[in-house]
Design a protein around this motif. Structure first.
Motif, PDB file in Angstrom:
ATOM      1  N   ALA A   1       8.151  26.545 -57.392  1.00  0.00           N
ATOM      2  CA  ALA A   1       8.968  26.324 -56.197  1.00  0.00           C
ATOM      3  C   ALA A   1       8.079  26.290 -54.956  1.00  0.00           C
ATOM      4  N   PRO A   2       8.303  25.332 -54.037  1.00  0.00           N
ATOM      5  CA  PRO A   2       7.453  25.244 -52.834  1.00  0.00           C
ATOM      6  C   PRO A   2       7.500  26.508 -51.987  1.00  0.00           C
ATOM      7  N   SER A   3       8.640  27.191 -51.974  1.00  0.00           N
ATOM      8  CA  SER A   3       8.772  28.395 -51.162  1.00  0.00           C
ATOM      9  C   SER A   3       8.081  29.597 -51.780  1.00  0.00           C
ATOM     10  N   GLY A   4       7.664  29.487 -53.033  1.00  0.00           N
ATOM     11  CA  GLY A   4       7.050  30.621 -53.715  1.00  0.00           C
ATOM     12  C   GLY A   4       8.048  31.526 -54.397  1.00  0.00           C
ATOM     13  N   ILE A   5       9.354  31.285 -54.180  1.00  0.00           N
ATOM     14  CA  ILE A   5      10.415  32.077 -54.818  1.00  0.00           C
ATOM     15  C   ILE A   5      10.809  31.357 -56.097  1.00  0.00           C
ATOM     16  N   VAL A   6      10.403  31.901 -57.231  1.00  0.00           N
ATOM     17  CA  VAL A   6      10.626  31.221 -58.507  1.00  0.00           C
ATOM     18  C   VAL A   6      11.994  31.527 -59.090  1.00  0.00           C
ATOM     19  N   MET A   7      12.646  32.597 -58.595  1.00  0.00           N
ATOM     20  CA  MET A   7      13.960  32.967 -59.115  1.00  0.00           C
ATOM     21  C   MET A   7      14.627  33.865 -58.085  1.00  0.00           C
ATOM     22  N   GLU A   8      15.914  33.668 -57.837  1.00  0.00           N
ATOM     23  CA  GLU A   8      16.630  34.529 -56.907  1.00  0.00           C
ATOM     24  C   GLU A   8      18.117  34.509 -57.241  1.00  0.00           C
ATOM     25  N   GLY A   9      18.799  35.586 -56.893  1.00  0.00           N
ATOM     26  CA  GLY A   9      20.227  35.698 -57.152  1.00  0.00           C
ATOM     27  C   GLY A   9      20.686  37.141 -57.045  1.00  0.00           C
ATOM     28  N   TYR A  10      21.999  37.325 -57.118  1.00  0.00           N
ATOM     29  CA  TYR A  10      22.572  38.656 -57.003  1.00  0.00           C
ATOM     30  C   TYR A  10      22.521  39.392 -58.341  1.00  0.00           C
ATOM     31  N   LEU A  11      22.155  40.671 -58.282  1.00  0.00           N
ATOM     32  CA  LEU A  11      22.178  41.567 -59.430  1.00  0.00           C
ATOM     33  C   LEU A  11      22.690  42.935 -58.969  1.00  0.00           C
ATOM     34  N   TYR A  12      23.291  43.657 -59.912  1.00  0.00           N
ATOM     35  CA  TYR A  12      23.634  45.052 -59.631  1.00  0.00           C
ATOM     36  C   TYR A  12      22.442  45.940 -60.010  1.00  0.00           C
TER      37      TYR A  12
ATOM     38  N   SER B   1      24.729  49.222 -56.937  1.00  0.00           N
ATOM     39  CA  SER B   1      24.849  48.452 -55.697  1.00  0.00           C
ATOM     40  C   SER B   1      24.434  47.014 -55.960  1.00  0.00           C
ATOM     41  N   ARG B   2      25.122  46.085 -55.331  1.00  0.00           N
ATOM     42  CA  ARG B   2      24.825  44.659 -55.494  1.00  0.00           C
ATOM     43  C   ARG B   2      23.807  44.237 -54.441  1.00  0.00           C
ATOM     44  N   ARG B   3      22.700  43.702 -54.899  1.00  0.00           N
ATOM     45  CA  ARG B   3      21.613  43.305 -54.007  1.00  0.00           C
ATOM     46  C   ARG B   3      21.117  41.903 -54.373  1.00  0.00           C
ATOM     47  N   TRP B   4      20.466  41.269 -53.408  1.00  0.00           N
ATOM     48  CA  TRP B   4      19.883  39.929 -53.613  1.00  0.00           C
ATOM     49  C   TRP B   4      18.443  40.092 -54.094  1.00  0.00           C
ATOM     50  N   PHE B   5      18.205  39.785 -55.369  1.00  0.00           N
ATOM     51  CA  PHE B   5      16.892  39.933 -55.990  1.00  0.00           C
ATOM     52  C   PHE B   5      16.164  38.587 -55.996  1.00  0.00           C
TER      53      PHE B   5
ATOM     54  N   GLN C   1       5.886  39.485 -57.726  1.00  0.00           N
ATOM     55  CA  GLN C   1       6.586  40.743 -57.477  1.00  0.00           C
ATOM     56  C   GLN C   1       8.079  40.540 -57.651  1.00  0.00           C
ATOM     57  N   LEU C   2       8.752  41.611 -58.051  1.00  0.00           N
ATOM     58  CA  LEU C   2      10.209  41.632 -58.113  1.00  0.00           C
ATOM     59  C   LEU C   2      10.703  42.439 -56.913  1.00  0.00           C
ATOM     60  N   VAL C   3      11.442  41.788 -56.013  1.00  0.00           N
ATOM     61  CA  VAL C   3      11.872  42.424 -54.766  1.00  0.00           C
ATOM     62  C   VAL C   3      13.372  42.197 -54.595  1.00  0.00           C
ATOM     63  N   TYR C   4      13.963  42.976 -53.659  1.00  0.00           N
ATOM     64  CA  TYR C   4      15.374  42.772 -53.340  1.00  0.00           C
ATOM     65  C   TYR C   4      15.624  43.147 -51.887  1.00  0.00           C
ATOM     66  N   GLN C   5      16.774  42.704 -51.359  1.00  0.00           N
ATOM     67  CA  GLN C   5      17.220  43.030 -50.017  1.00  0.00           C
ATOM     68  C   GLN C   5      18.736  42.907 -49.973  1.00  0.00           C
ATOM     69  N   LYS C   6      19.341  43.581 -48.986  1.00  0.00           N
ATOM     70  CA  LYS C   6      20.796  43.535 -48.842  1.00  0.00           C
ATOM     71  C   LYS C   6      21.203  42.380 -47.943  1.00  0.00           C
ATOM     72  N   LYS C   7      20.532  42.257 -46.801  1.00  0.00           N
ATOM     73  CA  LYS C   7      20.788  41.174 -45.872  1.00  0.00           C
ATOM     74  C   LYS C   7      19.498  40.399 -45.636  1.00  0.00           C
ATOM     75  N   LEU C   8      19.642  39.203 -45.073  1.00  0.00           N
ATOM     76  CA  LEU C   8      18.488  38.328 -44.915  1.00  0.00           C
ATOM     77  C   LEU C   8      17.435  38.942 -44.008  1.00  0.00           C
ATOM     78  N   LYS C   9      17.862  39.653 -42.967  1.00  0.00           N
ATOM     79  CA  LYS C   9      16.917  40.204 -42.003  1.00  0.00           C
ATOM     80  C   LYS C   9      16.366  41.561 -42.430  1.00  0.00           C
ATOM     81  N   ASP C  10      16.879  42.108 -43.538  1.00  0.00           N
ATOM     82  CA  ASP C  10      16.368  43.392 -44.011  1.00  0.00           C
ATOM     83  C   ASP C  10      14.963  43.235 -44.578  1.00  0.00           C
TER      84      ASP C  10
END
Length: 764
Positions: free
Chosen positions: A261-272, A283-287, A293-302
């Motif tokens: 992926a050009p953005s460097g994000i090869v996979m993303e989506g919601y997971l509990y 808790s439901r977070r955007w992974f 690295q495997l990362v997550y956040q709640k909101k875009l600006k977090d």
């Protein structure tokens, strides 16, 4: 109209008539000029309001241009046009000022001064005229005898006549002056007004003429934008229709793994995510997977929270014993993280994405001196956490060698890169790591990608891969590339070139033949260089085949010796045999509907023909209305073809779609005693509570047919469902037994032919 001074001294009727006409004309002129003055004042006020609102409108255009800074064409267009409009509004204001000045100097001065002076002179003239009339009347009434009164009357008359003559001359002068002045004052106002308009429009024309070249350029760009917008609208409407036809409530293809992926994000989506505190809350977070690295956040600006700092030091595994569904665990040497997806496909996609990212991370760091140490640490960690992975190296190597030995499989199916280590399980082809990433981006409805070395492989999947292969699939999907003189991409081509080729090949299907070429020979299954005879086809003989007598027991095709079934089974297998008998080996079936061809090919266990039918648009759940609404999956069940059933399931066949008798694939597998198929369907989520037209579920049918293995499987599955419904996680026994049955169905199917005729009695 001018009045003669001599006539005024005579005070003749002609003079009085002219005076009356002039007074009427001046009165009418005054009323018309007052009306014009009022209209002109309103026009000037409205014009100033228009200019004020226009200025506000132009200010809004400039604000919009500030908002459109990212689009240089739009921003420049808005700025230049707003400047031109502002100049034209300024010119309009100049027009209004000039009009008001001319209006004041000509019309208002004429009305307020000249006409007013005329009216005042008229009043004095009328007063003197009345005095003269009175003096004349008095002079005429004085008797002769009163000499003194006669002299006084004569003197008064002389004085009155002199005053009248003076005022009459003044009045005539005013009449002549106003008659001549009204012409040039009105004409002068109109000329000044038109000159102001001429100057205004000439200035506007000059301003717009300076913008003519730019205006033509923008008009051309606008025309191109309109055409592109129409094309985009048409494409979006088509995409809208395609997406709307999908089951959006369970659309797992929206989550895709994109390795490059050009953005460097090869996979993303919601997971509990399960918290690590004592409460174990979810808790439901955007992974997302990015930068290894495997990362997550709640909101875009977090701020991103890192779960795994280096994917090379972790492993991932499904949590089948957890009380919540679709859970998997990402484990690293320092900590573990329990995650939950929304569906089984979503879970498998995430697990495959993490595994693929681990492999990609190792490939990217193969020149790093510490890479080998990391790889050893990861393998040790994975083996410690999951004991079943200990013998995987030898198994994976065997799978890799077995699959790569097939014709064409030693190279990537799409770019011919040697030693591919990835595969598409629903297409049955091998891929390099770059092409596998592109296949993942197509979505699981086009291609399901697995690693030949990193993922675990069920026996039925290995058989499926060995039934097809790159050479077979390319004969279907690349049938016309020589005819079309299209060059296939090489390993050195860019990713964009490979992606364009893969999309044209599998999504747009540009290179397939109009009719399935394998429809001619679909009745024969190819294994190496030999052809197997179809089940149910008798040897060549002069004697006709014997038909079973009513009430006798008949073996179904594909069932080993010693397994007999009652009349419903005999009817089903007999019908399949009859269907196959009616199809000659050389019969040309290319003109069949793709769904019908898939149906016939499933009965003949011809995976290449099935793949050809699917490539030509066949629905994996096609229903044969002329044969009890059976599907290709049911046909494959009747022929006891484990690999054909697995192929159909991987390509979207429903494991619970029933025929007109209410019997699904699990019913038919139970009736025919196909334990391996029953095990496969239970693993794929078959419903055990479904009953057929006779009110029988698969378990009651298995007990009635005294099939001990299937009864065991169904009872285990039912116990498992009950445990899950009560919120219990259960143990590993259930999975171990199913794993044993799967291996036995693939390697030693004859061991699954156990029957217990006492089973029905002991159960009752």
């Amino acid at each position: 109209m001018t009045v003669d001074f001599e006539e005024c001294l005579k005070d003749s009727p002609r003079f009085r008539s002219v005076i009356d006409d002039v007074e009427c004309d001046v009165s009418e002129l005054e009323s018309r000029l007052e009306k014009l003055v009022k209209l002109c004042t309103g026009m000037l006020e409205t014009g100033r309001q228009y200019c004020s609102h226009s200025k506000s409108f132009i200010s809004g255009i400039r604000d919009l241009s500030q908002h459109s800074k990212g689009d240089s064409m739009m921003s420049d267009c808005l700025l230049r046009f707003s400047e031109t409009l502002n100049k034209m509004i300024d010119s309009h204001l100049d027009l209004l000022e000039t009009t008001q000045l001319a209006f004041k100097q000509q019309l208002q001065t004429f009305v307020k001064e000249d006409i007013k002076k005329f009216k005042e002179t008229k009043k004095e003239f009328d007063r003197c005229s009345e005095s003269l009339d009175s003096a004349l009347h008095h002079n005429a009434e004085v008797p002769r005898k009163k000499q003194h009164e006669a002299e006084e009357a004569s003197n008064a008359l002389t004085t009155a006549r002199k005053a009248f003559c003076d005022k009459a001359l003044d009045y005539v002068l005013q009449i002549n002056v106003i008659q001549s002045k009204k012409k040039f004052e009105i004409m002068k106002f109109m000329l000044a007004y038109m000159e102001a308009h001429f100057s205004h429009y000439q200035q506007g024309h000059s301003t717009l003429q300076d913008l003519e070249t730019y205006h033509r350029t923008v008009a051309g760009q606008l025309h191109q934008l309109v055409l592109e917008s129409a094309r985009e609208k048409r494409d979006m409407e088509q995409r809208h229709i395609i997406i709307k036809q999908k089951d959006l409530a369970h659309n797992d293809s929206l989550v895709e793994f994109k390795a490059d992926a050009p953005s460097g994000i090869v996979m993303e989506g919601y997971l509990y995510k399960r918290a690590s505190n004592a409460f174990k809350t979810w808790s439901r977070r955007w992974f997302s997977i990015q930068n290894n690295q495997l990362v997550y956040q709640k909101k875009l600006k977090d701020t991103l929270t890192v779960v795994v700092e280096d994917l090379r030091l972790c492993t991932v595994k499904p949590c089948l014993d957890h009380e919540r569904r679709f859970c998997f665990e990402v484990v690293s040497p320092s900590k573990s993280c329990m995650l939950q997806a929304d569906s089984d496909k979503y879970q498998q996609t995430w697990i495959s994405a993490v595994q693929s990212s681990i492999a990609t991370a190792f490939n990217e760091s193969h020149e790093d001196p510490t890479a080998q140490r990391l790889e050893r640490a990861t393998s040790v960690s994975a083996a410690t956490l999951d004991p079943s992975r200990l013998p995987r190296d030898s198994v994976d190597k065997k799978v890799l060698e077995q699959v790569q030995r097939l014709p064409g499989n030693a190279q990537c199916c799409d770019c011919k890169e040697p030693a591919p280590e990835w595969a598409s399980i629903n297409l049955g082809i091998t891929l390099c790591i770059e092409c596998s990433g592109i296949h993942r981006s197509l979505g699981v409805h086009f291609s399901k990608v697995r690693s030949l070395t990193l993922d675990s492989w069920e026996p039925e999947l290995i058989k499926l891969m060995c039934e097809l292969g790159n050479a077979t699939i390319n004969r279907i999907y690349e049938a016309r590339i020589e005819e079309m003189t299209i060059k296939k991409p090489s390993p050195s081509c860019t990713r964009s070139e490979k992606e364009a080729w893969i999309r044209a090949k599998y999504v747009q299907k540009k290179f397939i033949n109009k009719l399935p070429e394998m429809g001619i020979r679909f009745c024969c299954r190819s294994r190496g260089n030999t052809l197997e005879r179809l089940p149910g086809r008798p040897e060549k003989s002069s004697k006709p085949p014997l038909k079973p007598k009513p009430g006798t027991l008949v073996r179904s095709p594909g069932v080993s010796r010693g397994i007999s079934v009652s009349s419903p089974t005999a009817l089903s297998s007999g019908r399949v045999a009859a269907d196959i008998e009616g199809t000659g080996v050389g019969e040309d079936l290319r003109n069949l509907h793709p769904g019908a061809l898939l149906y016939r090919a499933a009965a003949c266990q011809s995976l290449p023909t099935m793949a050809d039918a699917l490539a030509h648009g066949a629905d994996a759940n096609w229903v044969n209305n002329g044969d009890e609404n059976r599907t290709p999956l049911i046909q494959a069940v009747l022929m006891n073809s484990l690999v054909a059933c697995e192929f159909l399931l991987q390509n979207g066949a429903s494991v619970n779609q029933a025929d007109s008798c209410g019997r699904g694939p699990l019913h038919h597998a139970t009736i025919l005693g196909h334990t391996g198929l029953a095990c496969l369907f239970l693993k794929r989520g078959a419903t055990m509570s479904a009953v057929d037209a006779e009110g029988k579920d698969p378990l009651s049918i298995a007990i009635e047919n005294a099939n001990a293995d299937i009864v065991t499987l169904l009872r285990l599955a039912k116990m498992r469902e009950a445990e899950v419904a009560l919120g219990q996680s259960g143990d590993e026994t259930y999975l171990d037994i199913f794993r044993d049955f799967s291996l036995m169905a693939s390697d030693n199917p004859e061991k699954l032919n156990r029957r217990s005729y006492d089973l029905k009695l002991t159960t009752l």
